[in-house]
Write an enzyme that holds these catalytic residues in place. Structure first.
Site, PDB file in Angstrom:
ATOM      1  N   SER A 138       0.862  -1.182   0.000  1.00 39.63           N
ATOM      2  CA  SER A 138       0.000   0.000   0.000  1.00 39.63           C
ATOM      3  C   SER A 138       0.900   1.233   0.000  1.00 39.63           C
ATOM      4  O   SER A 138       2.089   1.151   0.323  1.00 39.63           O
ATOM      5  CB  SER A 138      -0.877  -0.017   1.254  1.00 39.63           C
ATOM      6  OG  SER A 138      -1.478   1.241   1.496  1.00 39.63           O
ATOM      7  N   TYR A 151      -2.825  -1.599  10.369  1.00 37.56           N
ATOM      8  CA  TYR A 151      -2.852  -1.836   8.922  1.00 37.56           C
ATOM      9  C   TYR A 151      -1.608  -1.254   8.249  1.00 37.56           C
ATOM     10  O   TYR A 151      -0.926  -1.940   7.486  1.00 37.56           O
ATOM     11  CB  TYR A 151      -4.107  -1.231   8.305  1.00 37.56           C
ATOM     12  CG  TYR A 151      -4.108  -1.312   6.793  1.00 37.56           C
ATOM     13  CD1 TYR A 151      -4.374  -2.514   6.149  1.00 37.56           C
ATOM     14  CD2 TYR A 151      -3.819  -0.197   6.010  1.00 37.56           C
ATOM     15  CE1 TYR A 151      -4.355  -2.603   4.762  1.00 37.56           C
ATOM     16  CE2 TYR A 151      -3.799  -0.277   4.629  1.00 37.56           C
ATOM     17  CZ  TYR A 151      -4.066  -1.486   4.008  1.00 37.56           C
ATOM     18  OH  TYR A 151      -4.042  -1.568   2.641  1.00 37.56           O
TER      19      TYR A 151
END
Length: 259
Positions: A138, A151
């Site tokens: 990400s 996360y």
């Protein structure tokens, strides 16, 4: 015929990868805990592209998931040429207010299972002198992300692991690539309870098909890291030019903005 294993293949980027590899005439192994969705996708791939598909329903958010997945493939005598480590999910909110069990399952899926699958499939790839692994990270792999603390930390692990192993594998014929997309039009924001935040505005999201295409090209070009989109790439460079504490504050302010 080459075989690709795609985790988290029931929707979003994983589904887009399945269609992309089907167009390239790969045999497709689909792994996800949603067996009903997997069956529908497999049927579409067979109907649209006349490819061989294999379904393996497995919950990689559980510690025995990778072993069960690898074991089934070994029993079937199927060698994996490409592993797409796509399975993952996120969360939103203050860490001390999160559900502990859900957060630990997220870390199991995003971190432990991803690394475990690499360790299970890499030996055969290295022995053959060929193979590819694409790990989905990400843009948050590059900076701390308040309100998605676990996360973003898990995606930082993905990037660090990919870079290190890519270096280790030089000269073996095996490639490892980290695909680090920004906000993408998948079920991620809904499952993370972020669909009311400005960052999830559908008008600004990149399509999963575009992300998958960029990731595929990077893997075939033997790149170690790829960030889809120029604006996303600029975001990943922020910690190089600004104090990390400043970047962290800005990241939180962006996530707090509502539609």
């Amino acid at each position: 015929m080459k075989t690709v294993l795609i985790t988290g293949a029931s929707s979003g980027i994983g589904k887009a990868f399945a269609e992309l590899f089907a167009k390239k005439n790969y045999r497709i192994v689909l792994a996800s805990r949603n067996e009903e969705k997997l069956s529908g996708i497999a049927r579409q791939l067979r109907d649209n592209y006349a490819v061989s598909t294999i379904l393996i329903p497995v919950d990689l958010a559980q510690s025995d998931g990778p072993i069960l997945l690898h074991g089934q493939l070994m029993e079937m005598g199927i060698a994996i040429d490409v592993l797409v480590n796509n399975a993952g999910f996120g969360s939103f909110g203050l860490l001390h207010e999160q559900d502990v069990r859900s957060e630990l399952e997220m870390l199991q899926l995003n971190v432990h299972s991803l690394s475990h699958l690499m360790m299970l499939f890499l030996p055969a790839m290295v022995s053959r002198g060929s193979g590819s692994i694409l790990n989905v990270g990400s843009t948050t792999s590059f900076y701390a992300c308040p309100l998605s603390a676990n996360y973003s930390a898990s995606k930082a692990f993905v990037l660090s692991l990919t870079e290190a192993v890519s270096n280790e594998l030089q000269g073996t014929g095996v490639i490892v690539t980290a695909l680090c997309p920004g906000a993408t039009g998948t079920e991620f924001f809904r499952s993370a309870k972020m669909d009311g935040q400005k960052v999830s505005d559908p008008k600004t999201l990149m399509s999963p098909e575009t992300v998958a295409e960029i990731g595929y090209k990077a893997l075939m070009s033997k790149k170690t890291i790829v960030v889809p989109g120029f604006q996303n790439w600029l975001l990943t460079q922020a910690p190089r030019f600004f104090p990390r504490r400043f970047v962290t504050r800005i990241t939180r302010s962006v996530l707090e903005q509502k539609l």
